[in-house]
Write a protein that holds these residues in place. Structure first.
Motif, mmCIF file in Angstrom:
data_model
loop_
_atom_site.group_PDB
_atom_site.id
_atom_site.type_symbol
_atom_site.label_atom_id
_atom_site.label_comp_id
_atom_site.label_asym_id
_atom_site.label_seq_id
_atom_site.Cartn_x
_atom_site.Cartn_y
_atom_site.Cartn_z
ATOM 1 N N ALA A 165 32.183 38.945 30.505
ATOM 2 C CA ALA A 165 32.856 39.173 29.168
ATOM 3 C C ALA A 165 34.463 39.354 29.611
ATOM 4 N N LEU A 166 34.935 40.099 30.722
ATOM 5 C CA LEU A 166 36.013 40.207 31.171
ATOM 6 C C LEU A 166 36.554 38.850 31.996
ATOM 7 N N VAL A 168 35.703 36.026 31.467
ATOM 8 C CA VAL A 168 35.880 34.818 30.519
ATOM 9 C C VAL A 168 37.439 35.210 29.779
ATOM 10 N N LEU A 169 37.676 36.570 29.539
ATOM 11 C CA LEU A 169 38.870 36.941 28.620
ATOM 12 C C LEU A 169 40.063 36.794 29.661
ATOM 13 N N GLY A 170 39.912 37.279 30.757
ATOM 14 C CA GLY A 170 41.290 37.635 31.676
ATOM 15 C C GLY A 170 40.937 37.241 33.157
#
Length: 416
Positions: A165-166, A168-170
């Motif tokens: 998730a991280l 993908v986000l940043g």
């Protein structure tokens, strides 16, 4: 014979809770780092061989430094060694994050920093294994191994999912930086564990001292069989290095799918570890270990041939469940069968075998995938794991014949 106190007794012990919490933070952070560095390296180079080399870079420090690290664990306070190594790992992961932000993190820099992580892990692993028997009494040790393994697997479930998730986000920097903070915190918690005063092992630091753990194991075929089974079976059957290839090229699942693949074995391991903490193995422990290794190989072969994300995740859950049975039996045999003044050096040999199994397994998988393709490489590895387990059952009949794990402690040599 009355059963030993249950897992609830462990959770009332403050030193064990600190040990457990530090393990969760450290393991989770390293899983986040592993997902991020594997994804970043494959994006930079597109090479399955580089993913295999990543495992080799982590293994070389283990190969060169683990035996001296075992001597360090017997000569110095083990919580100090564990805490310092986790903090050093935090600094290395922080450098990965800052390098990603600044744009200077290339293939070479990744290998160098991962190698530094390998050095920290080489010194941490023997000390961590030798520390646990000083945190809990012997009657609770098999349950403590189960709960500790479960905690590590809980972190392994959360870590890859969070990492995906991280990313993908940043981007990868958003994964590295929280992992670095977690490792620094884990090191501080390890330093705070209250344990009995450490009694350094007698003698100096000569070369012969480093190899005393090897000599101790060589005289005990049951211990040799236990540690070598893991090394050979996982080196042949380990497929974790190929998860980025499967996520992107075979299953078309992206970084979130990669996180699912990394987390799936931990789901099975956590559920099984909790079960074993509640209801530990009561008999035929040696045979159960061999059966678990065979199941590990069969499930790995199924994963290798799967083109469905759901089926792949399910098979990896089975892989993790089988692996934790082997881990609990093997660690209990090795630690309960070793006197305290030798535990660091024996744990060092065990760590060397574990490191060999994981990192050489990644190198084997990456090299074979580059030559014959990922699916064939993983399938052959799973089949070889089954063959190794069947062979070891014949070579080490005493290991297969172990009934209760307490028998190992009762037959262990006592300190003079």
């Amino acid at each position: 014979m009355a059963d030993p106190p249950g897992g609830a007794a462990l959770l009332k012990r403050a030193p064990f809770l600190l040990f457990l919490s530090s393990r969760i933070l450290s393991q989770g952070a390293l899983q986040v780092q592993a997902v991020a560095v594997g994804w970043q390296l494959y994006e930079l180079t597109g090479s399955a061989l580089d993913l295999g080399l990543l495992g080799l870079v982590q293994f070389l420090p283990v190969l060169l430094m683990t035996l001296p690290a075992g001597h360090v664990a017997d000569r110095h306070p083990r919580k100090l060694v564990v805490g310092s190594c986790r903090m050093a790992a935090g600094v290395a992961v922080l450098a990965l994050g800052l390098g990603s932000l600044a744009g200077w993190l290339d293939r070479t820099a990744i290998f160098v920093l991962v190698g530094l992580l390998g050095i920290a892990r080489a010194f941490e692993m023997p000390a961590q294994q030798a520390l646990l028997p000083g945190v809990v009494p012997g009657a609770l040790f098999p349950r403590a191994v189960s709960l500790t393994t479960t905690a590590g697997q809980l972190a392994t479930i959360c870590g890859p999912a969070v990492a995906g998730a991280l990313i993908v986000l940043g981007g990868t920097a958003a994964a590295y930086l929280p992992a670095a903070v977690a490792l620094l915190a884990a090191g501080a918690m390890a330093l705070a564990i209250a344990v009995p005063p450490h009694v350094p092992a007698a003698g100096g630091a000569g070369l012969a001292r480093f190899f005393e753990g090897v000599a101790f194991l060589r005289a005990r075929p049951v211990l040799v069989g236990a540690v070598s089974l893991d090394m050979v079976a996982v080196a042949m059957g380990g497929a974790a290095a190929l998860f980025p290839v499967y996520a992107r090229d075979v299953l078309a699942a992206g970084p979130v799918g990669l996180g699912m693949l990394r987390a799936a074995p931990a789901v099975g391991a956590m559920a099984t570890g909790l079960f074993l903490a509640w209801r530990p193995l009561r008999g035929r422990s040696g045979l159960r270990m061999f059966q678990a290794v065979i199941l590990f190989g069969v499930a790995t072969t199924g994963f290798a041939l799967s083109t469905s994300l759901i089926l792949s995740v399910a098979l990896l859950v089975v892989v993790g469940a089988a692996d934790v049975v082997s881990v609990v039996v093997r660690q209990s045999i090795v630690q309960l069968g070793t006197p305290d003044e030798m535990r660091g050096r024996v744990a060092a040999v065990n760590s060397l075998f574990i490191g060999a199994s994981n990192q050489l397994g990644e190198f084997r998988a990456g090299g074979m995938a580059a030559a014959i393709g990922p699916m064939a490489a993983a399938a052959i590895g799973g089949a070889c794991t089954v063959a190794v387990a069947l062979a070891w059952m014949r070579i080490f009949p005493a290991l297969r014949g172990i009934d209760r794990l307490e028998e190992v402690a009762e037959g262990a040599p006592k300190p003079m």
